[in-house]
Write a protein that holds these residues in place. Structure first.
Motif, PDB file in Angstrom:
ATOM      1  N   THR A   1      -1.405 -20.442 -44.161  1.00  0.00           N
ATOM      2  CA  THR A   1      -2.772 -20.891 -43.920  1.00  0.00           C
ATOM      3  C   THR A   1      -3.552 -19.820 -43.170  1.00  0.00           C
ATOM      4  N   LEU A   2      -2.902 -19.183 -42.197  1.00  0.00           N
ATOM      5  CA  LEU A   2      -3.553 -18.117 -41.436  1.00  0.00           C
ATOM      6  C   LEU A   2      -3.893 -16.916 -42.315  1.00  0.00           C
ATOM      7  N   LEU A   3      -3.071 -16.608 -43.304  1.00  0.00           N
ATOM      8  CA  LEU A   3      -3.401 -15.507 -44.209  1.00  0.00           C
ATOM      9  C   LEU A   3      -4.708 -15.790 -44.943  1.00  0.00           C
ATOM     10  N   HIS A   4      -4.895 -17.039 -45.370  1.00  0.00           N
ATOM     11  CA  HIS A   4      -6.168 -17.397 -45.998  1.00  0.00           C
ATOM     12  C   HIS A   4      -7.310 -17.253 -45.009  1.00  0.00           C
ATOM     13  N   MET A   5      -7.103 -17.706 -43.780  1.00  0.00           N
ATOM     14  CA  MET A   5      -8.166 -17.649 -42.779  1.00  0.00           C
ATOM     15  C   MET A   5      -8.515 -16.202 -42.438  1.00  0.00           C
ATOM     16  N   ALA A   6      -7.489 -15.362 -42.277  1.00  0.00           N
ATOM     17  CA  ALA A   6      -7.706 -13.980 -41.837  1.00  0.00           C
ATOM     18  C   ALA A   6      -8.319 -13.113 -42.916  1.00  0.00           C
ATOM     19  N   THR A   7      -8.131 -13.463 -44.183  1.00  0.00           N
ATOM     20  CA  THR A   7      -8.758 -12.715 -45.264  1.00  0.00           C
ATOM     21  C   THR A   7     -10.150 -13.255 -45.581  1.00  0.00           C
ATOM     22  N   ARG A   8     -10.391 -14.515 -45.284  1.00  0.00           N
ATOM     23  CA  ARG A   8     -11.675 -15.141 -45.605  1.00  0.00           C
ATOM     24  C   ARG A   8     -12.734 -14.858 -44.545  1.00  0.00           C
ATOM     25  N   GLN A   9     -12.347 -14.973 -43.269  1.00  0.00           N
ATOM     26  CA  GLN A   9     -13.272 -14.719 -42.160  1.00  0.00           C
ATOM     27  C   GLN A   9     -12.578 -13.808 -41.145  1.00  0.00           C
ATOM     28  N   PRO A  10     -12.355 -12.559 -41.501  1.00  0.00           N
ATOM     29  CA  PRO A  10     -11.532 -11.671 -40.664  1.00  0.00           C
ATOM     30  C   PRO A  10     -12.071 -11.464 -39.259  1.00  0.00           C
ATOM     31  N   GLY A  11     -13.381 -11.531 -39.093  1.00  0.00           N
ATOM     32  CA  GLY A  11     -13.947 -11.261 -37.783  1.00  0.00           C
ATOM     33  C   GLY A  11     -13.684 -12.321 -36.738  1.00  0.00           C
ATOM     34  N   ARG A  12     -13.158 -13.489 -37.151  1.00  0.00           N
ATOM     35  CA  ARG A  12     -12.974 -14.576 -36.185  1.00  0.00           C
ATOM     36  C   ARG A  12     -11.609 -14.554 -35.501  1.00  0.00           C
ATOM     37  N   ILE A  13     -10.637 -13.879 -36.095  1.00  0.00           N
ATOM     38  CA  ILE A  13      -9.284 -13.906 -35.527  1.00  0.00           C
ATOM     39  C   ILE A  13      -8.999 -12.576 -34.822  1.00  0.00           C
ATOM     40  N   ASP A  14      -8.769 -12.650 -33.527  1.00  0.00           N
ATOM     41  CA  ASP A  14      -8.490 -11.445 -32.748  1.00  0.00           C
ATOM     42  C   ASP A  14      -7.050 -10.975 -32.941  1.00  0.00           C
ATOM     43  N   ALA A  15      -6.111 -11.910 -32.922  1.00  0.00           N
ATOM     44  CA  ALA A  15      -4.693 -11.571 -33.064  1.00  0.00           C
ATOM     45  C   ALA A  15      -3.980 -12.772 -33.670  1.00  0.00           C
ATOM     46  N   MET A  16      -2.922 -12.507 -34.439  1.00  0.00           N
ATOM     47  CA  MET A  16      -2.158 -13.619 -35.006  1.00  0.00           C
ATOM     48  C   MET A  16      -0.685 -13.244 -35.152  1.00  0.00           C
ATOM     49  N   VAL A  17       0.136 -14.302 -35.115  1.00  0.00           N
ATOM     50  CA  VAL A  17       1.579 -14.170 -35.300  1.00  0.00           C
ATOM     51  C   VAL A  17       1.966 -14.986 -36.517  1.00  0.00           C
ATOM     52  N   LEU A  18       2.532 -14.327 -37.517  1.00  0.00           N
ATOM     53  CA  LEU A  18       2.953 -14.971 -38.760  1.00  0.00           C
ATOM     54  C   LEU A  18       4.466 -15.132 -38.730  1.00  0.00           C
ATOM     55  N   ILE A  19       4.949 -16.363 -38.689  1.00  0.00           N
ATOM     56  CA  ILE A  19       6.376 -16.648 -38.576  1.00  0.00           C
ATOM     57  C   ILE A  19       6.885 -17.190 -39.907  1.00  0.00           C
ATOM     58  N   SER A  20       7.758 -16.451 -40.569  1.00  0.00           N
ATOM     59  CA  SER A  20       8.362 -16.888 -41.840  1.00  0.00           C
ATOM     60  C   SER A  20       7.304 -17.235 -42.884  1.00  0.00           C
ATOM     61  N   ALA A  21       6.258 -16.434 -42.943  1.00  0.00           N
ATOM     62  CA  ALA A  21       5.203 -16.634 -43.943  1.00  0.00           C
ATOM     63  C   ALA A  21       5.477 -15.753 -45.160  1.00  0.00           C
ATOM     64  N   THR A  22       4.668 -15.944 -46.185  1.00  0.00           N
ATOM     65  CA  THR A  22       4.821 -15.143 -47.403  1.00  0.00           C
ATOM     66  C   THR A  22       3.463 -14.881 -48.033  1.00  0.00           C
ATOM     67  N   SER A  23       3.390 -13.814 -48.806  1.00  0.00           N
ATOM     68  CA  SER A  23       2.171 -13.506 -49.557  1.00  0.00           C
ATOM     69  C   SER A  23       2.164 -14.205 -50.909  1.00  0.00           C
ATOM     70  N   HIS A  24       3.348 -14.585 -51.399  1.00  0.00           N
ATOM     71  CA  HIS A  24       3.486 -15.254 -52.693  1.00  0.00           C
ATOM     72  C   HIS A  24       4.823 -15.980 -52.700  1.00  0.00           C
ATOM     73  N   PHE A  25       5.004 -16.880 -53.662  1.00  0.00           N
ATOM     74  CA  PHE A  25       6.251 -17.623 -53.770  1.00  0.00           C
ATOM     75  C   PHE A  25       7.200 -16.914 -54.738  1.00  0.00           C
ATOM     76  N   PRO A  26       8.296 -16.347 -54.247  1.00  0.00           N
ATOM     77  CA  PRO A  26       9.275 -15.733 -55.148  1.00  0.00           C
ATOM     78  C   PRO A  26      10.078 -16.816 -55.857  1.00  0.00           C
ATOM     79  N   GLU A  27      10.821 -16.420 -56.862  1.00  0.00           N
ATOM     80  CA  GLU A  27      11.560 -17.397 -57.661  1.00  0.00           C
ATOM     81  C   GLU A  27      12.567 -18.182 -56.830  1.00  0.00           C
ATOM     82  N   GLN A  28      13.190 -17.548 -55.845  1.00  0.00           N
ATOM     83  CA  GLN A  28      14.185 -18.281 -55.052  1.00  0.00           C
ATOM     84  C   GLN A  28      13.528 -19.416 -54.268  1.00  0.00           C
TER      85      GLN A  28
END
Length: 261
Positions: free
Chosen positions: A111-138
Motif C-alpha cells: 500500500t505504501l508503494l502506491h502512496m509513495a509513487t502517487r504522492q511522493p512529496g508527502r512521505i518523508d521516510a518509510m520502512v517496507l517490511i516483506s513487501a513486493t513490487s509484483h506477485f511472483p508465481e510462488q
C-alpha cells in the motif's frame, strides 16, 4: 501476506471515520511527527501493538485498519492495494496530516508503494517490511490454494483475533486473498516507476520469505533512490517479532536519521 502476531485486545481505544462508503478504524499513540503504521493482509492494528511503547516515545503513531480488516468495513467486498492507498490518504486528509513517515508490513508495505509513487512529496521516510513490487508465481500458488483450514495455526489465530465481525469477515478476506493470484495490475511496479519515490526508504526482508524471494527486495532497494536494505538471515515473511531481531531499535535509528535531514 500478513504477520502472524495479533495479541488479544480486550478494549478498543480507537476511532472510526467515514471514508467514502466505508468506515475506517484507526488508533493514535504518542506525539510529535506523524508515523503511519499499516498491517499485513488478514491482520489489524494489533499487529503493531508490540512496538508502540518505544515508537510512541518518538512519534505520533497512526495505526490503521485497512479496508475490510479489523474494525474497518468494506461494502464493496473488494481489496486492492491501490484502493487501500487512496483510503489511507483520505484518512490522513481528514486528520489534517500532510507530510508523514510510515511503515508497512507486507500488504501494508505494498500500500505504501502506491502512496509513495502517487504522492511522493508527502512521505518523508518509510520502512517496507516483506513487501513486493509484483506477485511472483510462488506467491500466486500460495494465494490460489489458501483456505482457512490450510493456513498455519498462527495465521488462523491472527485472522480470528483480527476479524471483529467474525466468520463472514474471515471468509470475505480469504476470498479476496485468493483473488490476488489472477491480478496482474494492482502490484505491477517497474524500476522506472519506483525511481520516482523521494521518501528515504528502508527495505526489510527475510531471506527465507515463502512469498517473495530475496531478489525482489534487492530490486526494490536498487530502484528507489537512496534506499537502504536490511536482509534478515533465516527470516520468513514479516520476520520482525523474533526477540533476536533488533527491529524497533533499527527502524528508530533509520527514521530518526531520515527525519533529521
Amino acid at each position: 501476506m500478513a504477520s502472524t502476531y495479533a495479541p488479544t485486545q480486550t478494549a478498543t481505544r480507537g476511532q472510526v471515520v467515514q471514508i467514502n462508503n466505508l468506515e475506517m478504524y484507526y488508533e493514535e499513540y504518542g506525539a510529535g511527527k506523524p508515523l503511519v503504521l499499516l498491517h499485513g493482509f488478514g491482520a489489524c492494528v494489533q499487529n503493531w501493538h508490540p512496538f508502540i511503547g518505544q515508537l510512541s516515545e518518538h512519534y505520533r503513531l497512526i495505526l490503521v485498519d485497512l479496508r475490510g480488516h479489523g474494525h474497518s468495513t468494506n461494502p464493496d467486498n473488494r481489496f486492492t492495494h491501490s484502493e487501500a492507498a487512496s483510503d489511507v490518504f483520505l484518512l490522513l486528509d481528514k486528520l489534517g496530516i500532510d507530510r508523514f513517515s510510515a511503515m508497512g508490513m507486507s500488504t501494508g508495505g505494498m500500500t505504501l508503494l502506491h502512496m509513495a509513487t502517487r504522492q511522493p512529496g508527502r512521505i518523508d521516510a518509510m520502512v517496507l517490511i516483506s513487501a513486493t513490487s509484483h506477485f511472483p508465481e510462488q506467491a500466486r500458488a500460495i494465494m490460489r490454494r489458501a483456505s482457512f483450514g490450510t493456513m498455519p495455526q498462527a495465521v488462523r489465530d491472527m485472522y480470528s483475533e483480527c476479524a471483529k465481525r467474525g466468520d463472514e469477515q474471515i471468509r470475505q478476506l480469504i476470498t479476496q486473498f485468493n483473488a490476488f493470484h489472477e491480478d496482474y495490475d494492482d502490484m505491477n511496479f517497474t524500476a522506472q516507476s519506483l525511481s520516482g519515490i523521494t521518501a528515504r526508504t528502508l527495505v526489510v526482508h527475510g531471506d527465507r520469505d515463502a512469498f517473495f524471494p530475496v531478489e525482489i527486495p534487492v530490486s526494490i532497494y536498487r530502484s528507489i533512490p537512496d534506499a537502504a536494505l536490511w536482509i534478515i538471515p533465516g527470516g520468513d515473511h514479516v520476520p520482525v517479532y523474533d526477540s533476536e531481531v533488533p527491529f524497533t531499535a533499527t527502524v528508530l535509528r533509520f527514521l530518526n536519521d531520515a527525519n533529521r535531514e
